[in-house]
Design an enzyme around this catalytic site. Structure first.
Site, mmCIF file in Angstrom:
data_model
loop_
_atom_site.group_PDB
_atom_site.id
_atom_site.type_symbol
_atom_site.label_atom_id
_atom_site.label_comp_id
_atom_site.label_asym_id
_atom_site.label_seq_id
_atom_site.Cartn_x
_atom_site.Cartn_y
_atom_site.Cartn_z
ATOM 1 N N MET A 100 32.477 46.805 39.044
ATOM 2 C CA MET A 100 31.492 46.139 39.175
ATOM 3 C C MET A 100 30.258 46.703 38.957
ATOM 4 O O MET A 100 30.119 48.009 39.013
ATOM 5 C CB MET A 100 31.431 45.907 40.749
ATOM 6 N N GLY A 131 44.067 43.247 48.265
ATOM 7 C CA GLY A 131 43.104 44.483 48.499
ATOM 8 C C GLY A 131 43.258 45.187 49.894
ATOM 9 O O GLY A 131 44.471 45.873 50.325
ATOM 10 N N SER A 132 42.670 44.698 50.635
ATOM 11 C CA SER A 132 42.722 45.037 52.420
ATOM 12 C C SER A 132 44.184 44.835 52.928
ATOM 13 O O SER A 132 44.614 45.485 53.485
ATOM 14 C CB SER A 132 41.362 44.383 52.936
ATOM 15 N N MET A 168 39.500 33.182 41.066
ATOM 16 C CA MET A 168 38.902 34.214 42.291
ATOM 17 C C MET A 168 39.147 33.103 43.323
ATOM 18 O O MET A 168 38.521 31.837 43.105
ATOM 19 C CB MET A 168 37.603 34.418 41.942
ATOM 20 N N GLY A 217 32.787 40.560 44.359
ATOM 21 C CA GLY A 217 31.645 41.476 44.686
ATOM 22 C C GLY A 217 32.214 42.387 45.670
ATOM 23 O O GLY A 217 31.870 43.766 45.635
ATOM 24 N N PHE A 218 33.107 41.812 46.700
ATOM 25 C CA PHE A 218 33.449 42.628 47.870
ATOM 26 C C PHE A 218 34.754 42.372 48.400
ATOM 27 O O PHE A 218 35.286 41.190 47.983
ATOM 28 C CB PHE A 218 32.587 42.135 49.091
ATOM 29 N N GLY A 219 35.537 43.562 48.591
ATOM 30 C CA GLY A 219 36.933 43.243 49.568
ATOM 31 C C GLY A 219 36.693 42.641 50.873
ATOM 32 O O GLY A 219 35.586 42.703 51.289
ATOM 33 N N GLY A 220 37.708 42.214 51.116
ATOM 34 C CA GLY A 220 37.703 41.707 52.752
ATOM 35 C C GLY A 220 37.153 40.370 53.132
ATOM 36 O O GLY A 220 36.871 40.294 54.441
ATOM 37 N N MET A 253 33.860 42.888 36.387
ATOM 38 C CA MET A 253 32.682 42.182 36.882
ATOM 39 C C MET A 253 31.417 42.498 36.265
ATOM 40 O O MET A 253 30.746 43.313 36.998
ATOM 41 C CB MET A 253 32.922 41.974 38.417
ATOM 42 N N ASP A 266 38.965 47.028 39.817
ATOM 43 C CA ASP A 266 37.717 45.993 40.147
ATOM 44 C C ASP A 266 36.703 46.960 39.633
ATOM 45 O O ASP A 266 36.278 47.710 40.464
ATOM 46 C CB ASP A 266 37.686 45.731 41.538
ATOM 47 N N HIS A 305 45.589 46.816 40.445
ATOM 48 C CA HIS A 305 44.306 46.226 40.064
ATOM 49 C C HIS A 305 43.134 46.750 40.165
ATOM 50 O O HIS A 305 42.840 47.579 41.342
ATOM 51 C CB HIS A 305 44.281 44.668 40.728
ATOM 52 N N ASP A 307 42.848 36.037 43.216
ATOM 53 C CA ASP A 307 42.346 37.299 43.864
ATOM 54 C C ASP A 307 41.299 37.102 44.641
ATOM 55 O O ASP A 307 40.540 36.413 44.539
ATOM 56 C CB ASP A 307 41.824 38.021 42.568
ATOM 57 N N GLY A 308 41.536 37.567 46.051
ATOM 58 C CA GLY A 308 40.587 37.339 47.060
ATOM 59 C C GLY A 308 41.220 36.759 48.413
ATOM 60 O O GLY A 308 41.697 35.605 48.353
ATOM 61 N N SER A 367 44.718 45.938 45.130
ATOM 62 C CA SER A 367 43.439 46.252 44.337
ATOM 63 C C SER A 367 43.256 47.456 44.978
ATOM 64 O O SER A 367 43.013 47.666 46.223
ATOM 65 C CB SER A 367 42.770 45.113 44.808
ATOM 66 N N HIS A 408 39.792 44.423 36.063
ATOM 67 C CA HIS A 408 38.993 43.216 36.244
ATOM 68 C C HIS A 408 37.486 43.721 35.962
ATOM 69 O O HIS A 408 36.871 44.260 37.049
ATOM 70 C CB HIS A 408 39.428 42.609 37.613
HETATM 71 C C1 DX5 Z 1 36.597 41.175 44.673
HETATM 72 C C2 DX5 Z 1 37.618 41.784 44.152
HETATM 73 C C3 DX5 Z 1 39.204 41.662 44.597
HETATM 74 C C4 DX5 Z 1 39.288 42.523 45.871
HETATM 75 C C5 DX5 Z 1 40.274 41.784 46.853
HETATM 76 O O1 DX5 Z 1 35.351 41.223 44.068
HETATM 77 O O2 DX5 Z 1 37.789 41.071 42.853
HETATM 78 O O3 DX5 Z 1 40.094 42.221 43.683
HETATM 79 O O4 DX5 Z 1 39.420 43.757 45.713
HETATM 80 O O5 DX5 Z 1 40.005 42.026 48.009
HETATM 81 P P1 DX5 Z 1 40.794 41.274 49.474
HETATM 82 O O6 DX5 Z 1 42.118 41.505 48.939
HETATM 83 O O7 DX5 Z 1 40.430 42.645 50.273
HETATM 84 O O8 DX5 Z 1 40.192 40.218 49.347
HETATM 85 ZN ZN ZN Z 2 39.475 41.746 41.553
#
Ligand code: DX5
Ligand code: ZN
Length: 221
Positions: free
Chosen positions: A39, A198-199, A142, A147-150, A71, A37, A35, A176-177, A10, A69
């Site tokens: 938002m 992602g992270s 999900m 909304g947020f990575g990590g 959102m 994201d 991927h 995802d997540g 991501s 994706h």
């Molecule tokens: C969250 C995103 C994810 C996010 C995943 O809203 O849809 O795609 O980037 O990040 P990680 O893998 O760090 O949870």
């Molecule tokens: Zn995503």
């Protein structure tokens, strides 16, 4: 037949000072798709980036599949925008405020694969009418609130994923997540075949080794 395993970094977790080379880093590391994201600060409490970054990915790595994706509260208004930007798959949330069937159809008419996304506590039953009607090319569950990575992985959707896999052995089921070496096998054992990270991938200096480790885990479940 069970669909092939796919790993999707991501871009949300990338270094924003060098997005083009981050996209190439993911492609060269052996990822199956990128991927992206999107938002809107309304459907989710955060704003990320828009179609310009999808265009950048299309220009930078034309053959690298763009899994987008959305959102967004009203994703139906942006189908053509993302088609023009170069999205290959466009995912919309079942919780969005739009006619989901019409929007899934519009995504395909615009030449993209149609994805349907469910939040962690949304029951799998919410997706059934769309799957049964043959409107869903890929389902994304999900494993964090979007909304947020990590964020930390939630196992809440796993029973719903097991149910869907039993019912649809050939369905593309993505998660995802919070995916990393520890959580990947849990998601795979529940029936997922595609994994967004992602992270866990972008923060690795050697993304190629990390993706290879994921593939190794998946081959030895
Ligand atoms: C969250 C995103 C994810 C996010 C995943 O809203 O849809 O795609 O980037 O990040 P990680 O893998 O760090 O949870
Ligand atoms: Zn995503």
């Amino acid at each position: 037949m069970f669909p092939p395993f796919r790993i999707l970094p991501s871009l949300l977790a990338a270094d924003y000072g060098s997005l083009a080379s981050e996209i190439l880093r993911a492609q060269n590391a052996g990822a199956d798709a990128i991927h992206l994201d999107i938002m809107d600060g309304h459907f989710v409490p955060n704003i990320s980036f828009g179609p310009a970054v999808v265009s950048l990915a299309a220009k930078t790595a034309p053959d690298f599949h763009r899994n987008v994706h959305l959102m967004l509260t009203q994703p139906n208004r942006y189908v053509d925008v993302f088609a023009k930007a170069g999205a290959d798959t466009l995912q919309i949330h079942v919780e969005a405020q739009c006619n989901v069937k019409d929007t899934l159809r519009a995504i395909r008419s615009a030449g993209m694969r149609a994805g349907l996304v469910l939040n962690p506590r949304t029951e799998s039953g919410a997706a059934l009418p769309y799957i049964e009607e043959g409107l869903v090319d890929e389902l994304l569950y999900m494993s964090v609130y979007p909304g947020f990575g990590g964020q930390s992985f939630m196992d809440t959707p796993l029973p719903n994923i097991r149910f869907l896999r039993a019912r649809y052995p050939e369905l593309e089921i993505m998660i995802d997540g919070g995916i990393n070496c520890q959580t990947l096998p849990l998601a795979a054992q529940a029936g997922c075949n595609a994994f967004v990270a992602g992270s866990a991938l972008f923060k690795q200096p050697d993304m190629q080794a990390e993706i290879a480790a994921y593939r190794d885990i998946l081959e030895h479940l």
